[in-house]
Motif scaffolding. Sequence first.
Motif, short mmCIF file in Angstrom:
data_model
loop_
_atom_site.label_atom_id
_atom_site.label_comp_id
_atom_site.label_asym_id
_atom_site.label_seq_id
_atom_site.Cartn_x
_atom_site.Cartn_y
_atom_site.Cartn_z
N SER A 196 -14.25 -2.04 2.65
CA SER A 196 -13.46 -2.02 1.42
C SER A 196 -12.16 -1.21 1.60
O SER A 196 -11.33 -1.17 0.72
CB SER A 196 -14.27 -1.40 0.28
OG SER A 196 -14.38 0.00 0.46
N ALA A 197 -12.00 -0.55 2.76
CA ALA A 197 -10.86 0.35 2.93
C ALA A 197 -9.62 -0.38 3.42
O ALA A 197 -9.71 -1.34 4.19
CB ALA A 197 -11.23 1.46 3.90
N LYS A 198 -8.46 0.06 2.93
CA LYS A 198 -7.20 -0.51 3.38
C LYS A 198 -6.39 0.60 4.04
O LYS A 198 -6.47 1.76 3.63
CB LYS A 198 -6.41 -1.05 2.18
CG LYS A 198 -7.08 -2.27 1.56
CD LYS A 198 -6.12 -2.96 0.60
CE LYS A 198 -6.74 -4.21 0.01
NZ LYS A 198 -7.69 -3.93 -1.08
N ALA A 199 -5.61 0.22 5.04
CA ALA A 199 -4.81 1.21 5.77
C ALA A 199 -3.85 1.93 4.82
O ALA A 199 -3.29 1.34 3.91
CB ALA A 199 -4.04 0.52 6.88
N LEU A 200 -3.70 3.23 5.07
CA LEU A 200 -2.81 4.06 4.24
C LEU A 200 -1.84 4.78 5.17
O LEU A 200 -2.26 5.53 6.04
CB LEU A 200 -3.65 5.07 3.45
CG LEU A 200 -2.91 6.13 2.64
CD1 LEU A 200 -2.17 5.50 1.47
CD2 LEU A 200 -3.88 7.18 2.13
N SER A 201 -0.56 4.53 5.00
CA SER A 201 0.42 5.15 5.90
C SER A 201 0.52 6.66 5.63
O SER A 201 0.17 7.13 4.54
CB SER A 201 1.79 4.50 5.70
OG SER A 201 2.36 4.95 4.50
N VAL A 202 0.98 7.39 6.63
CA VAL A 202 1.11 8.84 6.50
C VAL A 202 2.03 9.19 5.33
O VAL A 202 1.74 10.06 4.52
CB VAL A 202 1.65 9.44 7.81
CG1 VAL A 202 1.84 10.94 7.67
CG2 VAL A 202 0.70 9.13 8.96
N ASN A 203 3.15 8.44 5.23
CA ASN A 203 4.11 8.72 4.16
C ASN A 203 3.52 8.52 2.77
O ASN A 203 3.67 9.36 1.89
CB ASN A 203 5.34 7.82 4.31
CG ASN A 203 6.35 8.45 5.26
OD1 ASN A 203 6.27 9.65 5.55
ND2 ASN A 203 7.26 7.63 5.75
N ALA A 204 2.84 7.39 2.59
CA ALA A 204 2.26 7.09 1.28
C ALA A 204 1.21 8.15 0.92
O ALA A 204 1.13 8.61 -0.22
CB ALA A 204 1.63 5.71 1.28
N HIS A 205 0.43 8.56 1.90
CA HIS A 205 -0.58 9.60 1.69
C HIS A 205 0.07 10.91 1.24
O HIS A 205 -0.37 11.55 0.29
CB HIS A 205 -1.36 9.80 2.99
CG HIS A 205 -2.60 10.63 2.82
ND1 HIS A 205 -3.43 10.92 3.85
CD2 HIS A 205 -3.14 11.24 1.73
CE1 HIS A 205 -4.44 11.68 3.41
NE2 HIS A 205 -4.27 11.88 2.12
N LYS A 206 1.16 11.25 1.91
CA LYS A 206 1.88 12.48 1.55
C LYS A 206 2.41 12.41 0.13
O LYS A 206 2.35 13.39 -0.63
CB LYS A 206 3.06 12.69 2.51
CG LYS A 206 2.68 13.39 3.79
CD LYS A 206 3.95 13.75 4.56
CE LYS A 206 3.58 14.29 5.92
NZ LYS A 206 4.68 14.17 6.87
N VAL A 207 2.96 11.25 -0.22
CA VAL A 207 3.51 11.08 -1.57
C VAL A 207 2.42 11.23 -2.62
O VAL A 207 2.59 11.91 -3.63
CB VAL A 207 4.21 9.70 -1.70
CG1 VAL A 207 4.56 9.40 -3.15
CG2 VAL A 207 5.46 9.66 -0.85
N LEU A 208 1.26 10.62 -2.36
CA LEU A 208 0.14 10.73 -3.31
C LEU A 208 -0.26 12.18 -3.50
O LEU A 208 -0.49 12.65 -4.62
CB LEU A 208 -1.06 9.92 -2.80
CG LEU A 208 -0.97 8.40 -2.95
CD1 LEU A 208 -2.08 7.72 -2.18
CD2 LEU A 208 -1.00 8.00 -4.42
#
Lengths: 200, 273
Positions: free
Chosen positions: B187-199
């Motif tokens: 069920s997991a989708k890739a999450l970029s480092v940038n998007a993770h930081k923004v979250l």
Amino acid sequence: MTATPKAVNRLIEAFSRLPGIGPKTASRLTYYLLRSGKEEALELANALTELHQHTVLCSICCNISDQDPCSICADETRDHSTICVVEDPLDVLAIENTGRYRGVYHVLHGHISPLERIGPDELRIKELMRRLEGGQVQEVILATNPTLEGDATAMYLVRLIEPLGIKVTRLALGLPRGGDLEYADRITLAEALAGRREMH
Amino acid sequence: MRQERLFRTEGIVLRQRDYGEADRILTLLTPGGKITALAKGIRRATSRKAGHLELFAHSQLMLARGRNFYIITQAESLESLEPLREDLLRFTYACYAAELVDSFIQEGEESSEPYGLLLQALHWFAQERDLRLWMRYFELRLLRFSGYQPELFTCVRCLAPLQAVENFFSAELGGVLCHRCGTQEPSAKALSVNAHKVLRYLSTRSAAEVRNLRLHEGTHAEVETLLQHYIEYILERELKSVAFLRRLRRELRALERERSLKGPSPSNPGARI
């Protein structure tokens, strides 16, 4: 519930599907029709049957009419270069009742409402744009309701119509006759001030 | 407070629907929670309440307890956020915010945070430039208040602290998975480092800090898709206003491209698309 005849229940259910009518009102109406005799009920039934058989959507203005094109669109003495855009058929009636408008109409059948999932495709916007293609229309009067959704619809239309070089106007906003300044909200009062007129 | 027959409160109009001859039923968010109230005669042109009870209106209200819902006896607007009325994009963002609040907050729930948040959010959508950024900030706050804050700091599977590498996000598991666990979770989708930081930034920082954030288009799109998917997963239905928002943005972008082809346009002080 089992004691009530099926036919009665069916009518109660049909009534309660109408806007603004709850189960209590629906039963009251049904029993009224039972008591008032056959004729009244039959007349209502006939009116209901004919409602859809004898009405059409005008292929020009999208108003509900008994003929196509409707009597307003077919009237050659009216000014076909001015189109007044309204949200629904009852608004046409309201403007006609003023006796001051000689142009023609276009009925959108609703307003843009993201919260109700009503977008441009659910309204008669394509039909309006087709009418503007001919180059005969000189002015479009946006007469959507002065509500947030009505304003949003007007804004959406302006963006589509302006590039065609057609004049776009919006109905004036201000104080209602018989109203009370003290109770007016800020926006209405501000609009009334902005739209003030010189008196002679 | 609610026990009195007649009481006073502030409120924001979330939703309206026509009722009867000239009435409207309003869904309101108040500091005491979400309520349904009847506004009698409000559709008449001479109504003394109509202008004070529009969609997103922030008003002082006098309410009476009725049999089925509250009845609004008086209303006076406290402020009017004109940009929401004058700018279609801002209006649509406000619709989206109202829809989210209406879906996440149940009637009868006592909590004052959503009220303060929505009030702030309406100001953001009326004034700020990067509306998408503020919508993400709003979503994360609302998720926190309703108990659905996604886990962003430790892996939801192995509980190890997350590293600044490409991780994964799973709506079903309610948060981020480390790279190793993520590759094994369907069920997991890739999450970029940038998007993770923004979250992480958006869920821990103040509004003043968020105002200085500038995002790349790609990161914007990634965070938006992720949060919308997560929200739709929680609500178990599609959001209604999103479809129109997407369409409007697409049309506005096309318009902007057309304008820029015709030559330099006058500086646009409005919202960023």
